[in-house]
Design an enzyme around this catalytic site. Structure first.
Site, mmCIF file in Angstrom:
data_model
loop_
_atom_site.group_PDB
_atom_site.id
_atom_site.type_symbol
_atom_site.label_atom_id
_atom_site.label_comp_id
_atom_site.label_asym_id
_atom_site.label_seq_id
_atom_site.Cartn_x
_atom_site.Cartn_y
_atom_site.Cartn_z
ATOM 1 N N HIS A 122 0.858 -1.184 0.000
ATOM 2 C CA HIS A 122 0.000 0.000 0.000
ATOM 3 C C HIS A 122 0.895 1.235 0.000
ATOM 4 C CE1 HIS A 122 -2.875 2.962 1.620
ATOM 5 N NE2 HIS A 122 -3.853 2.122 1.288
ATOM 6 N N ASP A 199 2.603 -4.741 8.190
ATOM 7 C CA ASP A 199 1.360 -3.992 8.046
ATOM 8 C C ASP A 199 0.203 -4.976 8.181
ATOM 9 O OD1 ASP A 199 -0.909 -2.692 7.169
ATOM 10 O OD2 ASP A 199 -0.109 -2.101 5.218
ATOM 11 N N GLN A 202 -5.095 -5.585 6.875
ATOM 12 C CA GLN A 202 -6.026 -6.553 6.311
ATOM 13 C C GLN A 202 -5.980 -7.904 7.024
ATOM 14 O OE1 GLN A 202 -8.220 -5.628 4.178
ATOM 15 N NE2 GLN A 202 -7.337 -3.651 3.624
ATOM 16 N N LYS A 225 -10.979 -0.971 9.951
ATOM 17 C CA LYS A 225 -11.089 -2.215 9.180
ATOM 18 C C LYS A 225 -11.402 -3.412 10.078
ATOM 19 C CE LYS A 225 -7.649 -0.442 5.900
ATOM 20 N NZ LYS A 225 -8.510 -0.071 4.764
ATOM 21 N N CYS A 362 -4.674 2.394 -3.858
ATOM 22 C CA CYS A 362 -3.458 2.917 -3.219
ATOM 23 C C CYS A 362 -2.307 1.924 -3.367
ATOM 24 C CB CYS A 362 -3.691 3.231 -1.750
ATOM 25 S SG CYS A 362 -4.862 4.578 -1.476
#
Length: 404
Positions: A122, A199, A202, A225, A362
């Site tokens: 991202h 990261d 998700q 999220k 992104c």
């Protein structure tokens, strides 16, 4: 096997008042809808229990401080942190990455050092490192993807050198849904003495995360999220790293003592939380975590995997559709339709009451590597079921009829 029998729904849509009957919300990778327990926690905090934290001597302030710090402990437990003091509340994963870029990379790296990223990152896991690299004179290297669109860890073993001081990788791709073997990536990074940031935006809503088992140095994610509110996120870091990092911003709460001669700073995590925090956001995030845990991440992952399988099987039967990512992607299906711009796909699907994401997500370097300008993306949550997959497929069939 029909889509209707491909998976058993979790029957959670009734928990989400913003999802009306007949509306297929398939944009959870962008932001998750909020269940009633999260809405109730936020409303209750503002309506009957609101006060500032860490400052007041009156009872309500003390109670809110306890609730705020209890939220920090909830986050720590959720990701397997050793202590709540390893949890820094930030506005989101973007701010968490920027904090590490400025306060760790910006102070620890020197000209000639290297940073290792991957092709599927991202923008928030690219641009902060570029900003530091340009200022210091650090080089950035990029890992390729495998044929099935995963981060190529075999290539990582070949590429990485002792000059690489930091690796930053997505646990789950926001475009492809591919899942990183985070433990192996960490071992490869540590073998040359590099630190690694994962990261988890998700991943935390979809799969169980244990930072101790992974062994990474930094882990970041956003609350919105994870069925929580916007404006709240988390940086987890090893305590020795947090102790060595200077503050990110100056202001109230992050200080030990202030004078015009010299200011000393609070220990982590307070050192990195200047000003009045997003109190209600932290409580809402804790409510989101509690909601996810009440269902079970194993059940969520199995449910979303089944929906992905059903979607990919249905779309693979349409000749003009091209699918991206691995077959076992975590809750995300990206695709294109020959001769149709993804924005047109999204517009027509919206007419069919199906909400997807269309664009570069992104992740422009990834789009370039895939040879497209954009993709359409359907992403699932606990409120989705077979009927949503059927609505998506019907809408795509309409797109192909309209465009011939």
């Amino acid at each position: 096997m029909s889509i209707l029998t491909a998976t058993r729904p979790l029957d959670r849509v009734a928990d989400f008042p913003a999802i009306p009957d007949g509306w297929a919300y398939l944009d959870t990778a962008a932001t998750a809808q909020k269940p009633q327990p999260v809405i109730d926690a936020i409303t209750r905090a503002y309506d009957t229990t609101y006060a500032t934290v860490h400052r007041g001597v009156y009872q309500r302030s003390a109670d809110m401080t306890l609730a705020y710090e209890a939220a920090r402990r909830t986050v720590a437990r959720f990701i397997g942190a050793g202590s709540e003091n390893e949890i820094v509340f930030v506005r989101g994963a973007t701010e968490a990455i920027n904090l590490v870029a400025q306060c760790w990379a910006g102070t620890q790296l020197k000209a000639g050092d290297r940073i290792l990223l991957s092709m599927l990152e991202h923008h928030s896991n690219i641009v902060p490192w570029q900003m530091v690299a340009e200022r210091i004179g650090v080089a950035i290297d990029v890992l390729p993807l495998t044929d099935d669109h995963r981060i190529d860890l075999d290539a990582m073993e070949r590429i990485i050198t002792p000059a690489h001081k930091l690796v930053a990788l997505a646990h789950v791709s926001n475009v492809l849904g591919s899942v990183l073997d985070a433990r192996r990536a960490t071992e490869i990074a540590h073998a040359v003495g590099a630190k690694i940031l994962i990261d988890g935006c998700q991943s935390v809503p979809r799969i169980a995360v244990d930072v101790a088992a992974i062994g990474c140095d930094f882990y970041v994610f956003s609350g919105h999220k994870l069925y929580g509110p916007t404006g709240i996120g988390v940086l987890w870091a090893r305590p020795d790293l947090l102790e060595a990092m200077p503050p990110y911003q100056g202001g109230g709460s992050m200080i030990d003592k202030v004078s015009f001669k010299r200011t000393t700073y609070a220990p982590p995590p307070g050192r990195f939380e200047a000003g009045t925090p997003h109190i209600v956001g932290a409580l809402g995030l804790a409510a989101g975590i509690n909601y996810v845990e009440s269902i079970g991440l194993g059940a969520i992952h199995a449910h979303e995997t089944a929906l992905v399988t059903a979607t990919r099987e249905a779309l693979s039967g349409i000749n003009s559709v091209r699918l991206y990512g691995p077959a076992d992607s975590a809750g995300i299906v990206s695709f294109t339709i020959e001769g149709v711009h993804p924005h047109d796909i999204g517009t027509i699907l919206d007419e069919e009451r199906v909400a997807i994401r269309a664009g570069h997500h992104c992740a422009q370097p990834l789009m370039e590597s895939l040879g497209v300008d954009a993709t359409a993306r359907a992403s699932f949550g606990v409120y989705n079921g077979p009927a949503d997959v059927e609505a998506l497929v019907r809408g795509i069939e309409r797109v192909t009829r309209i465009f011939g």
